[in-house]
Design a protein around this motif. Structure first.
Motif, short mmCIF file in Angstrom:
data_model
loop_
_atom_site.label_atom_id
_atom_site.label_comp_id
_atom_site.label_asym_id
_atom_site.label_seq_id
_atom_site.Cartn_x
_atom_site.Cartn_y
_atom_site.Cartn_z
N UNK A 23 25.79 -60.93 2.50
CA UNK A 23 26.25 -60.67 1.04
C UNK A 23 26.36 -59.55 0.63
N UNK A 24 27.41 -58.79 0.26
CA UNK A 24 27.54 -56.48 -0.55
C UNK A 24 28.28 -57.03 -1.25
N UNK A 25 28.27 -55.64 -1.63
CA UNK A 25 29.27 -54.67 -2.44
C UNK A 25 30.07 -53.98 -1.39
N UNK A 26 31.58 -54.13 -1.41
CA UNK A 26 32.29 -52.85 -0.60
C UNK A 26 32.67 -51.71 -1.79
N UNK A 27 31.65 -50.59 -0.78
CA UNK A 27 31.39 -48.94 -1.70
C UNK A 27 32.54 -48.80 -0.88
N UNK A 28 33.12 -48.77 -0.17
CA UNK A 28 34.48 -47.24 0.10
C UNK A 28 35.10 -48.29 1.34
N UNK A 69 39.17 -58.12 8.25
CA UNK A 69 39.16 -59.89 8.77
C UNK A 69 38.32 -60.26 8.33
N UNK A 70 36.71 -59.35 8.87
CA UNK A 70 35.84 -60.71 8.93
C UNK A 70 34.71 -60.06 7.51
N UNK A 71 36.19 -59.77 6.53
CA UNK A 71 34.83 -59.87 5.01
C UNK A 71 35.58 -61.49 4.27
N UNK A 72 35.58 -62.36 3.41
CA UNK A 72 35.84 -62.99 2.34
C UNK A 72 34.86 -62.71 1.16
N UNK A 73 36.43 -62.90 0.32
CA UNK A 73 35.36 -62.39 -1.41
C UNK A 73 34.98 -63.44 -1.77
N UNK A 74 34.21 -63.33 -2.46
CA UNK A 74 33.02 -64.05 -3.04
C UNK A 74 33.79 -64.62 -4.42
N UNK A 75 34.11 -65.51 -4.87
CA UNK A 75 34.47 -66.21 -6.36
C UNK A 75 33.50 -65.81 -7.14
N UNK A 76 33.04 -65.24 -8.05
CA UNK A 76 32.44 -64.80 -9.44
C UNK A 76 32.04 -65.90 -10.23
N UNK A 77 33.00 -66.99 -10.02
CA UNK A 77 32.40 -68.31 -11.46
C UNK A 77 31.41 -68.98 -9.73
N UNK A 78 31.99 -69.65 -9.07
CA UNK A 78 31.35 -70.28 -7.90
C UNK A 78 30.47 -69.89 -7.26
N UNK A 79 30.57 -69.37 -6.92
CA UNK A 79 29.97 -68.10 -6.01
C UNK A 79 30.07 -68.21 -4.38
N UNK A 80 31.15 -69.17 -4.29
CA UNK A 80 31.79 -68.95 -3.07
C UNK A 80 32.81 -68.28 -2.89
N UNK A 93 50.88 -57.25 -12.25
CA UNK A 93 50.17 -58.43 -11.66
C UNK A 93 48.65 -57.63 -11.37
N UNK A 94 48.17 -59.36 -11.27
CA UNK A 94 47.06 -59.13 -11.03
C UNK A 94 46.16 -59.80 -9.96
N UNK A 95 44.85 -59.80 -9.71
CA UNK A 95 44.42 -60.65 -8.78
C UNK A 95 44.00 -61.79 -9.10
N UNK A 96 44.16 -62.99 -8.40
CA UNK A 96 43.26 -64.53 -9.11
C UNK A 96 42.82 -64.91 -7.64
N UNK A 97 42.09 -65.47 -7.89
CA UNK A 97 40.55 -66.44 -7.11
C UNK A 97 41.92 -67.56 -6.30
N UNK A 98 41.95 -67.81 -5.38
CA UNK A 98 42.66 -69.01 -5.32
C UNK A 98 41.52 -70.40 -5.44
N UNK A 99 40.64 -70.27 -5.73
CA UNK A 99 39.58 -71.46 -6.22
C UNK A 99 39.54 -71.94 -7.19
N UNK A 100 39.28 -71.25 -8.11
CA UNK A 100 38.95 -70.97 -9.74
C UNK A 100 40.26 -70.75 -10.27
N UNK A 101 41.28 -69.56 -10.09
CA UNK A 101 42.40 -69.46 -10.83
C UNK A 101 42.30 -68.30 -12.10
N UNK A 102 40.68 -67.98 -11.71
CA UNK A 102 40.25 -66.63 -12.38
C UNK A 102 40.89 -65.44 -12.28
N UNK A 103 41.18 -64.69 -12.59
CA UNK A 103 41.63 -62.86 -12.47
C UNK A 103 40.38 -62.40 -11.89
N UNK A 104 40.44 -61.29 -11.06
CA UNK A 104 39.17 -61.35 -10.77
C UNK A 104 39.49 -59.40 -11.20
#
Length: 104
Positions: A23-28, A69-80, A93-104
């Protein structure tokens, strides 16, 4: 040009390859190649000539590009890991997590 669902500053998990599970933060993000650099993941050794920045030169460890395609976003609420969707909220238009329906 294709719009990517992973942006700079997102926390992601690598889902395939030698660094799977890291896991890590996207730099660029490189839009032309559909690749990103993740902090602390996919480290490669590169030989550098001596320069003003690095007067010693030698072998330097640095992050290499990973395909989106080899990266998956981590949900801030559940950590999954979660998928990303888009919704209209307050006329934007905002990005939304499909797992928690929370705005990213």
């Amino acid at each position: 040009m294709k719009k990517l669902k992973i942006k700079t500053g997102d926390t992601v998990r690598i889902t395939a390859g030698d660094h799977k599970g890291t896991e890590g933060k996207v730099m660029r993000v490189n839009l032309e190649k559909n690749k990103a650099i993740v902090e602390g993941a996919n480290m490669v050794s590169k030989h550098e000539k001596p320069s003003a920045k690095n007067p010693q030169g030698g072998i330097v460890k640095k992050e290499a590009l990973i395909h989106i395609s080899n990266l998956a976003l981590i949900d801030s609420k559940s950590g999954d890991v979660t998928r990303v969707g888009y919704e209209m909220k307050d006329g934007k238009k905002v990005r939304v997590s499909k797992k928690s329906n929370e705005v990213i």
